[in-house]
Design a protein around this motif. Sequence first.
Motif, PDB file in Angstrom:
ATOM      1  N   LEU A 117     -28.130   3.222  86.669  1.00 26.66           N
ATOM      2  CA  LEU A 117     -28.716   4.561  86.657  1.00 26.66           C
ATOM      3  C   LEU A 117     -28.232   5.383  87.835  1.00 26.66           C
ATOM      4  O   LEU A 117     -27.819   6.540  87.670  1.00 26.66           O
ATOM      5  CB  LEU A 117     -30.243   4.463  86.671  1.00 26.66           C
ATOM      6  N   LEU A 118     -28.265   4.819  89.013  1.00 28.30           N
ATOM      7  CA  LEU A 118     -27.824   5.554  90.195  1.00 28.30           C
ATOM      8  C   LEU A 118     -26.350   5.943  90.081  1.00 28.30           C
ATOM      9  O   LEU A 118     -25.964   7.082  90.375  1.00 28.30           O
ATOM     10  CB  LEU A 118     -28.049   4.717  91.453  1.00 28.30           C
ATOM     11  N   GLY A 119     -25.511   5.009  89.625  1.00 22.81           N
ATOM     12  CA  GLY A 119     -24.094   5.311  89.468  1.00 22.81           C
ATOM     13  C   GLY A 119     -23.849   6.422  88.475  1.00 22.81           C
ATOM     14  O   GLY A 119     -23.002   7.302  88.695  1.00 22.81           O
ATOM     15  N   ALA A 120     -24.595   6.427  87.365  1.00 21.20           N
ATOM     16  CA  ALA A 120     -24.425   7.473  86.355  1.00 21.20           C
ATOM     17  C   ALA A 120     -24.878   8.832  86.887  1.00 21.20           C
ATOM     18  O   ALA A 120     -24.225   9.853  86.646  1.00 21.20           O
ATOM     19  CB  ALA A 120     -25.196   7.112  85.095  1.00 21.20           C
ATOM     20  N   LEU A 121     -25.987   8.870  87.617  1.00 23.28           N
ATOM     21  CA  LEU A 121     -26.468  10.137  88.185  1.00 23.28           C
ATOM     22  C   LEU A 121     -25.481  10.683  89.209  1.00 23.28           C
ATOM     23  O   LEU A 121     -25.222  11.896  89.258  1.00 23.28           O
ATOM     24  CB  LEU A 121     -27.840   9.936  88.824  1.00 23.28           C
TER      25      LEU A 121
END
Length: 242
Positions: A117-121
């Motif tokens: 999730l953090l990488g995608a954001l």
Amino acid sequence: MPTFRDEAVVLRTYQLGEADRIVSLFTRRNGKIRAVAKGVRRTSSKFGARLEPFSHIDVQLAEGRGSLDVVTQVETLHAGLLGVDYDRFTAAEVLVEAADRLVAEDRTPAVPQYRLLLGALLALADPDRPAAAIVDSYLLRSLAVAGWAVTLGECSGCGVVGETSLWFSPQGGGTVCARCRPPSSVRVDEEALRHMGALLSGDWVVVAASSSPTVNRCHGLVTAFATWHLDRALRSLPFLQR
């Protein structure tokens, strides 16, 4: 009250009373947590702006007596500035909604899902990467981590490899051969399989080289695959598709 610190992504916020908010956090070490942020809706609040959705923060929490902890300190690691662009804002909404659904239990560590999730954001902040492609890549990867890895290039039913005619079946787990395909399956060609494989592996050079019809078709396939395995459609996806 005992306190603890963690790194977190802000999923959602809800108004509480006249000046407070309930903040839904996806933390690195403690999974999903809901906490009260007191007074953050006042103009004098020291950290109200740091608790906006999609923000990446370092947060200190005091353990509450019930299901809600209390936010006592917040430092911004990456600000959630995606609201200035509609496409990227709606993409971020899909990401946090999917993460919220995939991590069902509160206070249960889910580090791989957190990292995805953090990488995608953070990837959404790159103007050179299409928002819809980031969403498709995230959905395929996060579903794989959750135990629903998509099959590409072989039959998910009988395992045959090298079949010249392949179909895609969300309920079948991905590609299927002519003998195993359900009636609702759709044909997929080599370019579509290559594009979806690149989304799954994060090969953005191949993703960028895919034709628009292939990108659009694969987006529909990924959406159908995610909807099937999440049991119901993501409410934010139709806004991204527009």
